[in-house]
Design an enzyme around this catalytic site. Sequence first.
Site, PDB file in Angstrom:
ATOM      1  N   LYS A 167       5.037  26.553 -18.904  1.00  0.00           N
ATOM      2  CA  LYS A 167       3.719  25.946 -18.674  1.00  0.00           C
ATOM      3  C   LYS A 167       2.797  26.449 -19.772  1.00  0.00           C
ATOM      4  CE  LYS A 167       1.800  23.208 -15.649  1.00  0.00           C
ATOM      5  NZ  LYS A 167       2.445  22.209 -14.785  1.00  0.00           N
ATOM      6  N   ASP A 195      -0.877  17.791 -17.507  1.00  0.00           N
ATOM      7  CA  ASP A 195      -1.187  18.418 -16.212  1.00  0.00           C
ATOM      8  C   ASP A 195      -2.691  18.186 -16.037  1.00  0.00           C
ATOM      9  OD1 ASP A 195       0.154  20.326 -14.068  1.00  0.00           O
ATOM     10  OD2 ASP A 195      -1.796  21.198 -14.445  1.00  0.00           O
TER      11      ASP A 195
HETATM   12  P1  NDP Z   1      -5.865  15.257 -13.192  1.00  0.00           P
HETATM   13  O1  NDP Z   1      -6.577  16.040 -14.205  1.00  0.00           O
HETATM   14  O2  NDP Z   1      -5.475  13.852 -13.485  1.00  0.00           O
HETATM   15  O3  NDP Z   1      -6.665  15.256 -11.814  1.00  0.00           O
HETATM   16  C1  NDP Z   1      -7.014  16.440 -11.191  1.00  0.00           C
HETATM   17  C2  NDP Z   1      -7.820  16.120  -9.953  1.00  0.00           C
HETATM   18  O4  NDP Z   1      -7.993  17.307  -9.188  1.00  0.00           O
HETATM   19  C3  NDP Z   1      -9.204  15.602 -10.245  1.00  0.00           C
HETATM   20  O5  NDP Z   1      -9.612  14.769  -9.206  1.00  0.00           O
HETATM   21  C4  NDP Z   1     -10.029  16.904 -10.270  1.00  0.00           C
HETATM   22  O6  NDP Z   1     -11.403  16.718 -10.010  1.00  0.00           O
HETATM   23  C5  NDP Z   1      -9.390  17.672  -9.146  1.00  0.00           C
HETATM   24  N1  NDP Z   1      -9.525  19.111  -9.399  1.00  0.00           N
HETATM   25  C6  NDP Z   1      -9.068  19.797 -10.466  1.00  0.00           C
HETATM   26  N2  NDP Z   1      -9.405  21.094 -10.361  1.00  0.00           N
HETATM   27  C7  NDP Z   1     -10.096  21.207  -9.223  1.00  0.00           C
HETATM   28  C8  NDP Z   1     -10.687  22.294  -8.565  1.00  0.00           C
HETATM   29  N3  NDP Z   1     -10.646  23.539  -9.080  1.00  0.00           N
HETATM   30  N4  NDP Z   1     -11.307  22.049  -7.376  1.00  0.00           N
HETATM   31  C9  NDP Z   1     -11.343  20.803  -6.853  1.00  0.00           C
HETATM   32  N5  NDP Z   1     -10.789  19.731  -7.441  1.00  0.00           N
HETATM   33  C10 NDP Z   1     -10.173  19.935  -8.591  1.00  0.00           C
HETATM   34  O7  NDP Z   1      -4.562  16.138 -12.826  1.00  0.00           O
HETATM   35  P2  NDP Z   1      -3.221  15.669 -12.123  1.00  0.00           P
HETATM   36  O8  NDP Z   1      -3.487  14.605 -11.126  1.00  0.00           O
HETATM   37  O9  NDP Z   1      -2.211  15.444 -13.182  1.00  0.00           O
HETATM   38  O10 NDP Z   1      -2.791  17.010 -11.373  1.00  0.00           O
HETATM   39  C11 NDP Z   1      -3.144  17.295 -10.028  1.00  0.00           C
HETATM   40  C12 NDP Z   1      -2.206  18.344  -9.468  1.00  0.00           C
HETATM   41  O11 NDP Z   1      -0.857  17.875  -9.529  1.00  0.00           O
HETATM   42  C13 NDP Z   1      -2.192  19.682 -10.213  1.00  0.00           C
HETATM   43  O12 NDP Z   1      -1.948  20.718  -9.295  1.00  0.00           O
HETATM   44  C14 NDP Z   1      -0.992  19.530 -11.146  1.00  0.00           C
HETATM   45  O13 NDP Z   1      -0.484  20.799 -11.529  1.00  0.00           O
HETATM   46  C15 NDP Z   1      -0.032  18.797 -10.238  1.00  0.00           C
HETATM   47  N6  NDP Z   1       1.058  18.067 -10.873  1.00  0.00           N
HETATM   48  C16 NDP Z   1       0.816  17.130 -11.827  1.00  0.00           C
HETATM   49  C17 NDP Z   1       1.867  16.434 -12.384  1.00  0.00           C
HETATM   50  C18 NDP Z   1       1.650  15.326 -13.352  1.00  0.00           C
HETATM   51  O14 NDP Z   1       2.628  14.665 -13.703  1.00  0.00           O
HETATM   52  N7  NDP Z   1       0.442  15.055 -13.809  1.00  0.00           N
HETATM   53  C19 NDP Z   1       3.259  16.730 -12.014  1.00  0.00           C
HETATM   54  C20 NDP Z   1       3.379  17.668 -10.931  1.00  0.00           C
HETATM   55  C21 NDP Z   1       2.310  18.317 -10.415  1.00  0.00           C
HETATM   56  P3  NDP Z   1     -12.474  16.683 -11.228  1.00  0.00           P
HETATM   57  O15 NDP Z   1     -12.286  15.350 -11.863  1.00  0.00           O
HETATM   58  O16 NDP Z   1     -13.780  16.899 -10.578  1.00  0.00           O
HETATM   59  O17 NDP Z   1     -12.083  17.824 -12.122  1.00  0.00           O
HETATM   60  O1  2IT Z   2       3.653  20.404 -12.787  1.00  0.00           O
HETATM   61  C1  2IT Z   2       4.391  19.573 -13.359  1.00  0.00           C
HETATM   62  O2  2IT Z   2       5.550  19.375 -12.995  1.00  0.00           O
HETATM   63  C2  2IT Z   2       3.829  18.803 -14.467  1.00  0.00           C
HETATM   64  N1  2IT Z   2       2.657  18.953 -14.779  1.00  0.00           N
HETATM   65  C3  2IT Z   2       4.685  17.841 -15.235  1.00  0.00           C
HETATM   66  C4  2IT Z   2       5.551  18.554 -16.221  1.00  0.00           C
HETATM   67  C5  2IT Z   2       6.333  17.682 -17.152  1.00  0.00           C
HETATM   68  O3  2IT Z   2       6.938  18.267 -18.060  1.00  0.00           O
HETATM   69  O4  2IT Z   2       6.357  16.457 -17.011  1.00  0.00           O
END
Ligand code: NDP
Ligand code: 2IT
Length: 448
Positions: free
Chosen positions: A128, A168
């Site tokens: 990461k 992420d």
């Molecule tokens: P984005 O940046 O697209 O969206 C994040 C969302 O979470 C936004 O709505 C944001 O709000 C909110 N958020 C972020 N930080 C905080 C906080 N401290 N408190 C409250 N709300 C918060 O990220 P993703 O959708 O990609 O990721 C979301 C989660 O999923 C994370 O935990 C990530 O690690 C996990 N994940 C993502 C993957 C991917 O493929 N993208 C794969 C697997 C897991 P705001 O806009 O106000 O910041």
């Molecule tokens: O938490 C996760 O699994 C991710 N943010 C996606 C990682 C990836 O390599 O696609």
Amino acid sequence: MDAAKDLKKFMSGLKKRNPGEKEFHQAVQEVANTLMPFIGDNKIYQDGQILERLTEPDRIIIFRVCWEDDKGQVRTNRGYRVQFNNSIGPYKGGLRFHPTVSLSVLKFLGFEQIFKNSLTTLPLGGAKGGANFNPKGKSDAEVMRFCQSFMTELTRHIGSDIDVPAGDIGVGAREIGFLYGQFKRLNNRLTGAITGKGPTYGGSLMRPEATGYGCIYMIREALDKIGDDLSGKKCLVSGSGNVAQHAAEKLLSLGAKVLTLSDSGGSIYDPDGIDEEKLAFIKELKNVKRGRISEYCEKYKKAEFLAGKRPWGVKGDLAFPCATQNEIGIEDAKTLVSNKCRAVCEGANMPTDNESIEYLQANKVIFIPGKAANAGGVAVSGLEMTQNSMRIQWTAKEVDEKLLGIMKNIHGQCVSHGEEGKYVNYVKGANIAAFKKIADTMLAYGII
Ligand code: NDP
Ligand code: 2IT
């Protein structure tokens, strides 16, 4: 020795070696809780000190990222890449750009990624990275200059057979484009050294959808196991980014009702449900205008904005935390149980704290940890790497079918290692299934 004693001793050593890293301690504790008895029963892993070795990253790279803002001021951020374990494949895991990024946060994420990637059945190690950079309120040009500077250092540590970053929190299509553009410029080659790329330059179709869709495929499997389905279920989703949007989209297409979404400002609760048209409004609001979720309530008057609150106080059948770590604490868990919520399926990484996990499980709520439920994203990243190596592009339908197959397989692995009578302990199942594959590989390599 008994497992409880071993666990205590192991955790106290880990905390001493990694002082102050509370998120990392939390992630390791969750894994160690379920693995210690298993390791106790399998002396070969104990003698090989596998858990001790697995909790020490292969290496951590920390670097300065300097860039110039639109006013010509020099800005300095801190960049990281935690290359945790590459036993079963090249390091793989996302990059997070958020002001809360710290070594502890990236170590917890990198550690979980080892297990998640093992569950995908694909040859992917765990890593990461990211920076304490806040993309919010920055112009596209500022984000581009930051990404270029970040990649100028990162490039020497990554590569399609070495380490393959992706997105992420705070790293979406725009950032991946800038990062990959700089990678290409510095190396004069187009290899699959990053995933989540655009479809015109090597990106896999369905990668944007994969995490959210995969999460819903997972809950569908879990419901199916108890003779239930998603139709008509009231769903609480948190977040409104990539994962939340696509989880909501898949829920709608399978006949469920989405009552909430959120961002760091608070939650929206729409008693009529967030339908496809409303979701399209949210996608435009968050992805293009980069606005706040509260603006939803200005357009849809029946919806309520719960300022500063998470969605867990709303009555629903199923909860999908899809925002960030530690968004379900013990009071939220108690509320969910008293509101008869049937399942918590984690789209985010470690959104539920350990006390809450235990409470939910004790109350027989189906609990599916992120490392199993959100593995669809990295799985399709793995499929993107395959397509890049083969120099082909599969259709969306082909990728979606493979994603579904992988999620079903992960569900099966959790059940076969986590079944406890009628209840499935998905945490135990995921941890043991993932661990066995990595541990056996580490033993095969000898002491390295
Ligand atoms: P984005 O940046 O697209 O969206 C994040 C969302 O979470 C936004 O709505 C944001 O709000 C909110 N958020 C972020 N930080 C905080 C906080 N401290 N408190 C409250 N709300 C918060 O990220 P993703 O959708 O990609 O990721 C979301 C989660 O999923 C994370 O935990 C990530 O690690 C996990 N994940 C993502 C993957 C991917 O493929 N993208 C794969 C697997 C897991 P705001 O806009 O106000 O910041
Ligand atoms: O938490 C996760 O699994 C991710 N943010 C996606 C990682 C990836 O390599 O696609």
